[in-house]
Scaffold this motif. Sequence first.
Motif, PDB file in Angstrom:
ATOM      1  N   THR A  71     -14.152  -7.505   9.155  1.00  0.00           N
ATOM      2  CA  THR A  71     -13.522  -6.719   7.834  1.00  0.00           C
ATOM      3  C   THR A  71     -12.587  -7.289   7.234  1.00  0.00           C
ATOM      4  N   THR A  73     -11.265   2.576   0.552  1.00  0.00           N
ATOM      5  CA  THR A  73     -12.023   2.538   1.530  1.00  0.00           C
ATOM      6  C   THR A  73     -11.529   3.286   2.642  1.00  0.00           C
ATOM      7  N   LYS A  74     -12.472   3.851   3.496  1.00  0.00           N
ATOM      8  CA  LYS A  74     -11.924   4.697   4.606  1.00  0.00           C
ATOM      9  C   LYS A  74     -13.104   4.384   5.712  1.00  0.00           C
ATOM     10  N   PRO A  75     -12.340   4.126   6.956  1.00  0.00           N
ATOM     11  CA  PRO A  75     -11.186   3.785   7.247  1.00  0.00           C
ATOM     12  C   PRO A  75     -10.394   2.786   6.417  1.00  0.00           C
ATOM     13  N   PRO A  76      -9.122   3.057   6.013  1.00  0.00           N
ATOM     14  CA  PRO A  76      -8.445   2.072   4.900  1.00  0.00           C
ATOM     15  C   PRO A  76      -8.896   0.465   5.453  1.00  0.00           C
ATOM     16  N   HIS A  94      -5.979   3.336  -1.076  1.00  0.00           N
ATOM     17  CA  HIS A  94      -6.988   3.163  -0.055  1.00  0.00           C
ATOM     18  C   HIS A  94      -8.362   3.749  -0.844  1.00  0.00           C
ATOM     19  N   ASP A 125      -9.294  -3.147  -0.176  1.00  0.00           N
ATOM     20  CA  ASP A 125      -8.424  -2.402  -0.895  1.00  0.00           C
ATOM     21  C   ASP A 125      -7.726  -3.357  -2.164  1.00  0.00           C
ATOM     22  N   HIS A 183       0.875  -1.009  -0.047  1.00  0.00           N
ATOM     23  CA  HIS A 183       0.111   0.070  -0.072  1.00  0.00           C
ATOM     24  C   HIS A 183       1.057   1.174  -0.020  1.00  0.00           C
ATOM     25  N   THR A 202      -7.430  -3.213   4.408  1.00  0.00           N
ATOM     26  CA  THR A 202      -6.380  -3.353   3.450  1.00  0.00           C
ATOM     27  C   THR A 202      -7.153  -4.641   2.426  1.00  0.00           C
TER      28      THR A 202
END
Lengths: 364, 364
Positions: free
Chosen positions: B307, A245-248, A243, A253, A198, A250
């Motif tokens: 998640t 997505t947020k909050p990231p 990223h 992503d 990342h 992983t």
Amino acid sequence: MQERRYVREKKITMKDIAVHLNIDRTTVSKALSANPGLSQAMVEKVKQAAKELGYHKDTFASGLMTGKNAVLGIVIANEINRNIYASFVKSFEQVAQDHQHAVIMCHVERNQDDLLKAIRLLKQQRVSGATFVAGTHESLDRQYLIELTESGMAVNVTGSRFSHDSVDSIVYDHKRAGYDLTNYLIGQGHRHIMMISHPGASLKLLDDTEQISSRNSNNLRTQGYLQAMHEAGLPTSVVIAAHATKPPITVQDCYTTLKEMGHLGQTSAIIGASDDHALGVLFALKEFGIAVPQQISVAGFDDAYATLGVPQLTTMRMPLRESGETAGLLLIERMKRLDKDKASIVLPYEMIVRGSTSPKYESM
Amino acid sequence: MQERRYVREKKITMKDIAVHLNIDRTTVSKALSANPGLSQAMVEKVKQAAKELGYHKDTFASGLMTGKNAVLGIVIANEINRNIYASFVKSFEQVAQDHQHAVIMCHVERNQDDLLKAIRLLKQQRVSGATFVAGTHESLDRQYLIELTESGMAVNVTGSRFSHDSVDSIVYDHKRAGYDLTNYLIGQGHRHIMMISHPGASLKLLDDTEQISSRNSNNLRTQGYLQAMHEAGLPTSVVIAAHATKPPITVQDCYTTLKEMGHLGQTSAIIGASDDHALGVLFALKEFGIAVPQQISVAGFDDAYATLGVPQLTTMRMPLRESGETAGLLLIERMKRLDKDKASIVLPYEMIVRGSTSPKYESM
DNA sequence: CTGTTAGCGCTTTCAC
DNA sequence: GTGAAAGCGCTAACAG
């Protein structure tokens, strides 16, 4: 009945054993502290009596006088993946226990204020040694740790280097881990190996000078990959899962990034910069109908989530248990000799081969 | 300069402020401890001076006299999923910090010996309160905890009930969580909902008497599912993922179990007894080419690994942060009033809806 | 070699 | 109201 009374039992003190033996309490103290200048006979007699009476030294009380309580501290940043660090804490505590020490935990935010609060707390508790896990102190805070050692506390740092004579440090060999894993896959016949990481990881191999400024684990793992590929004369391919997505998150992503890429060309192996990355890859490949490991091998780092995949992930296990143990032992050592030589320990990762990787199948 | 000298600063004591004010050190003590029987003027004067001189009470020293150090303990079993408990520890510590207390961690094996060792350590450190996380004590060990309270320590238990007047307890409403999640899915139009759990969960709805003997979370969650389904008059289907792997790896076992089952009939929703179970389901469905949530909804429990799935899992979040906080606060409360009424707190799960569930699509 | 004297920093009981 | 004396349990100097 003995066991039932563990709590009520009148606590017996040095004084008790002194009157019992008709000697002075300080003599008892000396005898029990292996203090020099006492007759062997006396020492034996006292130890004997102590045992008989069921005496247990009150380290807390002695702490008031000596300034050192039988306690070790762990200072750890809130932000770092505490899940990962569970086994660090556990093994650290095991060592502490083996040496009759308790463990105090301090979670801190990554700021000077919190760090100072933690330090004050440790001092207040007469903690005799503490390990600072990477992320708890910025380079600007070095001075605090150094002053701690000067005040007589054993101090070390886990997860990052620290250049000071009386602060030991334990670091993980992230780059080596990337290098070894990549070479393993190369050895398995893979030529087109992709690495997914990342933002923060650089796409090209840096020289050592440049790397100083980029000490994060993902980047170093990537560097190891790049080096191995270069040495083997193979084409590199580093994909950055920005990223989305947020909050990231992983996993998401990496999954999304791979789906958006669409074609994987000749890629026959994918390395995720952590187990999370690799899990995302696993999901994407399953959706593509690509068999793991038959068509593509997948591997990760940490061994934090590696068994949560299907198939389970081959991974480079981060040596957390070892580092917890080492951090504890180094503190114990330094407590004995505050001026001992600085130890800088580099811990290797361990490769855990599981079902997600295999030798490259001949393409049909 | 002030900050730089935090460590070296000569520690200023009550004595210092006494000479400064030309009064007796014991008067200082009284003034600073809100002890009754002192003129308001004196108290103010002392407090003022204390602030000026930068005095900080040495709780450690006072601990020797009072028998209580400003420290709280967490006793936690090695065997329980410590990853999950990270947020418990963190929030507990936050509360402790807010009340100027440090936190001592004790990991114990599930045996009487280790428990006793931990208890001795806590007493030795003059810990003023401690929480015992479920799994650290068998019913036989109850007596130890009770004697601890009798010796003046605040004690509570997290994750299991404890019937004693001065031991508070915090429990998770596992059954309710299963019940609520199932009802949510029913409300989404699902009729054929399957639950996948592991050995230990019973296949039928037990009455409350029988349940006493089966207090594990998976079983209780399953019971909640069964009750909801029964109330709605829907057919139940509990699948046990027997441990095909060893050591047992939930994800794999669920994946394999589902693959072996082959047909899923009319099932339009699957509940895993934990996030791990649900992850295994996710992998299996992806392999079957079944879309989540369009064709089948999937949900889990804990929000530990939710998640890490694609899509991310709808889950019942275990109230760990809340329980850590509550455990801390209850200790603080009880420290103030050791004879206060027993608190038995039941914490609800929180439903986290994510991408893995949706209303039932009309079958084509 | 062992005992004496003095604390560590704070609290507590009891006179004044 | 405030001060004086004693002590928590142990250790560290210095005498004897």
